[in-house]
Design an enzyme around this catalytic site. Structure first.
Site, PDB file in Angstrom:
ATOM      1  N   ASN A  10       0.217  -0.940  -0.147  1.00 11.46           N
ATOM      2  CA  ASN A  10       0.284  -0.182   0.110  1.00 11.46           C
ATOM      3  C   ASN A  10       0.579   1.344  -0.181  1.00 11.46           C
ATOM      4  O   ASN A  10       1.536   1.383   0.983  1.00 11.46           O
ATOM      5  CB  ASN A  10      -0.533  -0.009   1.385  1.00 11.46           C
ATOM      6  CG  ASN A  10      -1.726   1.048   1.368  1.00 11.46           C
ATOM      7  OD1 ASN A  10      -1.735   1.878   0.507  1.00 11.46           O
ATOM      8  ND2 ASN A  10      -2.877   1.507   2.649  1.00 11.46           N
ATOM      9  N   ARG A  89      -2.758  -2.377  -3.426  1.00 11.81           N
ATOM     10  CA  ARG A  89      -3.600  -0.651  -3.624  1.00 11.81           C
ATOM     11  C   ARG A  89      -3.682   0.100  -3.630  1.00 11.81           C
ATOM     12  O   ARG A  89      -2.884   0.769  -4.273  1.00 11.81           O
ATOM     13  CB  ARG A  89      -3.956  -0.769  -1.624  1.00 11.81           C
ATOM     14  CG  ARG A  89      -5.126   0.266  -1.834  1.00 11.81           C
ATOM     15  CD  ARG A  89      -4.444   0.803  -0.206  1.00 11.81           C
ATOM     16  NE  ARG A  89      -5.675   2.012  -0.056  1.00 11.81           N
ATOM     17  CZ  ARG A  89      -6.315   2.487   0.612  1.00 11.81           C
ATOM     18  NH1 ARG A  89      -5.453   2.544   2.461  1.00 11.81           N
ATOM     19  NH2 ARG A  89      -7.724   3.025   1.489  1.00 11.81           N
ATOM     20  N   HIS A 177     -11.967   3.896   0.032  1.00  7.01           N
ATOM     21  CA  HIS A 177     -11.922   3.301   1.471  1.00  7.01           C
ATOM     22  C   HIS A 177     -12.541   2.186   0.538  1.00  7.01           C
ATOM     23  O   HIS A 177     -13.107   0.532   1.510  1.00  7.01           O
ATOM     24  CB  HIS A 177     -12.567   3.990   2.777  1.00  7.01           C
ATOM     25  CG  HIS A 177     -11.938   5.008   2.808  1.00  7.01           C
ATOM     26  ND1 HIS A 177     -12.178   6.203   3.918  1.00  7.01           N
ATOM     27  CD2 HIS A 177     -10.477   5.309   3.399  1.00  7.01           C
ATOM     28  CE1 HIS A 177     -11.359   7.155   3.994  1.00  7.01           C
ATOM     29  NE2 HIS A 177     -10.105   5.814   3.899  1.00  7.01           N
ATOM     30  N   ARG A 237      -7.989  17.166   5.509  1.00  2.00           N
ATOM     31  CA  ARG A 237      -8.527  17.343   3.794  1.00  2.00           C
ATOM     32  C   ARG A 237     -10.442  18.397   4.733  1.00  2.00           C
ATOM     33  O   ARG A 237     -10.630  17.752   6.033  1.00  2.00           O
ATOM     34  CB  ARG A 237      -8.901  16.570   3.366  1.00  2.00           C
ATOM     35  CG  ARG A 237      -8.116  15.405   2.899  1.00  2.00           C
ATOM     36  CD  ARG A 237      -8.376  14.153   2.318  1.00  2.00           C
ATOM     37  NE  ARG A 237      -7.785  13.174   3.222  1.00  2.00           N
ATOM     38  CZ  ARG A 237      -7.524  11.552   2.879  1.00  2.00           C
ATOM     39  NH1 ARG A 237      -8.907  11.649   1.605  1.00  2.00           N
ATOM     40  NH2 ARG A 237      -6.311  10.839   3.253  1.00  2.00           N
ATOM     41  N   GLU A 373      -7.736  -4.264   5.428  1.00  2.00           N
ATOM     42  CA  GLU A 373      -7.589  -3.670   3.867  1.00  2.00           C
ATOM     43  C   GLU A 373      -6.408  -4.668   3.111  1.00  2.00           C
ATOM     44  O   GLU A 373      -6.777  -5.028   2.048  1.00  2.00           O
ATOM     45  CB  GLU A 373      -6.739  -2.251   3.400  1.00  2.00           C
ATOM     46  CG  GLU A 373      -7.985  -1.621   3.864  1.00  2.00           C
ATOM     47  CD  GLU A 373      -7.907  -0.302   4.254  1.00  2.00           C
ATOM     48  OE1 GLU A 373      -7.085  -0.149   5.065  1.00  2.00           O
ATOM     49  OE2 GLU A 373      -8.025   0.983   4.154  1.00  2.00           O
TER      50      GLU A 373
END
Ligand code: ADP
Length: 394
Positions: A10, A89, A177, A237, A373
């Site tokens: 990732n 990913r 996500h 963010r 993940e």
């Protein structure tokens, strides 16, 4: 005999998270870790199964050298093993990639075309792929997409009210996500099948944060849209913002795209609001009023989205918290759920304080499920190795 293992990678702008699995009947995790501050003086942490974490300081000018450092640190573990597959990913699969795909030169070219859609993530994901292809030329390499889980969105949740041609050119609500939501949805299928078959809102609350409305295991709505900026405020963010603010900043304050991007992605959210930190733990420990206000805004937006998603689902059977914040912050869960008995949401405060799996007492089942993940990527990579090569393109 060399037994096969697979890697998951990732790759972010300045970090690579990784995990290594033995390809047994059940994917057995052998190690996981991450290297941060790539491009300078980096910090590598490796957790080998059954051993203490190791930490190293090392200079890594780029992703390729960072991967070399990871491999060197894992070398003793990899003895007697062959790296058969590498799963990556990839943040953006556009409209074309709705499932994982085996990476070829053509696929890599196609993914590079999505860079303008995710300029802060996609180039780094692809740098990780290039480094891994160089390091393991004989391994099967698989791309797994954060957008894929959302590709079944109904049209009204997929579009903006711009002239139709923009939708046709790919200006859509992609949602992100997705690997986390896929893992969590799978976990529900195994341990709470009635929820999996029902109407669930999953809140993935980490440094990046979003919520997903899932009906019968399928995503029907996401708070993230065209980019990973929309929806909830995050560590740095902004989350949802009136586009008029952007016009104002451009027209009246002379901001260009680069300055706006820096503001919206890196200076806003919890960090910008508090002026203290993007890290929720720091804010929770702070007595500054601005820290409390930043947390209040975060909670307010989560509750708004919860309210917006419930009618989209036609009611609510379950609420799942995940991500670094969702899994660990009893305060955020308590404040999000406060006063929602009318919706069927109420908490067992002891269970909540203990980060228990089931924390609800009302008609809506409320759960805390750690996400993984890496395991979703590993499963897809194993499937590719077994010859169920994901076709990818549809
Ligand atoms: P990323 O999106 O980078 O993967 P994570 O899922 O690791 O992020 O979540 C990071 C966030 O989780 C940080 O804001 C951190 O403060 C928060 N967090 C981690 N542990 C706790 C805790 N025990 N209490 C409150 N917040 C926590």
């Amino acid at each position: 005999m060399n037994t096969p293992v697979l890697f998951t990678i990732n790759a972010g702008s300045s970090s690579i998270k990784f995990a290594i699995y033995e390809v047994a009947a059940h994917l057995q995790e052998l190690a996981r870790g991450q290297i941060s501050a790539i491009g300078g003086h980096s910090h590598l942490t490796v957790h080998l199964r059954g051993a203490l974490d190791t930490h190293q300081e090392i200079d890594t000018p780029d992703h390729s050298s960072a991967l070399d450092a990871i491999l060197a640190a894992c070398a003793p573990l990899l003895e007697g093993h062959i790296i058969a597959g590498v799963g990556h990913r990839v943040v953006h699969g556009g409209t074309a990639y709705t499932t994982p795909v085996v990476i070829t030169d053509q696929v890599l070219d196609a993914l590079a075309q999505y860079q303008p859609l995710a300029p802060l993530h996609q180039p780094h994901n692809l740098a990780g792929i290039r480094a891994a292809r160089h390091a393991f030329p004989d391994a099967v390499q698989v791309a797994c997409f954060d957008t894929a889980f959302h590709r079944g969105h109904p049209w009204v949740n997929d579009t903006f009210a711009l002239p139709r041609e923009y939708y046709n050119r790919g200006v859509r609500r992609y949602g992100f996500h997705g690997l986390s939501y896929e893992y969590l949805s799978g976990a529900l299928k195994r341990e709470a099948p009635e929820l999996h078959a029902g109407r669930v809102i999953i809140a993935h609350l980490g440094n990046g944060a979003s919520m997903c409305a899932v009906k019968n295991g399928i995503s029907v709505g996401s708070t993230m849209g065209f980019s990973a900026l929309d929806g909830l405020p995050m560590g740095t963010r902004c989350g949802q913002i009136d586009p008029g603010v952007l016009l104002y900043l451009i027209q009246e304050e002379g901001m260009d795209a680069e300055a706006l991007s820096d503001l919206l992605f890196k200076q806003s959210g919890l960090k910008g609001l508090s002026g203290i930190s993007n890290d929720l733990r720091v804010l929770e420990a702070s007595a500054e009023p601005a820290a409390k206000q930043a947390i209040d805004y975060f909670v307010f937006r989560i509750r708004r989205e919860l309210g917006a998603m419930t009618p989209v689902l036609g009611g609510l059977d379950g609420l799942v918290f995940s991500g670094g914040i969702g899994e660990n912050s009893a305060r955020i869960r308590r404040e999000v759920c406060a006063g929602l008995d009318w919706l069927g949401i109420s908490l067992d405060q002891d269970a909540n304080n203990n980060n228990a799996r089931d924390i609800g007492t009302g008609a809506v089942r409320v759960m805390v499920i750690p996400t993984d993940e890496e395991r979703v990527i590993a499963r897809a990579t194993r499937e590719a190795l077994e010859g169920h090569a994901p076709s990818g393109k549809q």
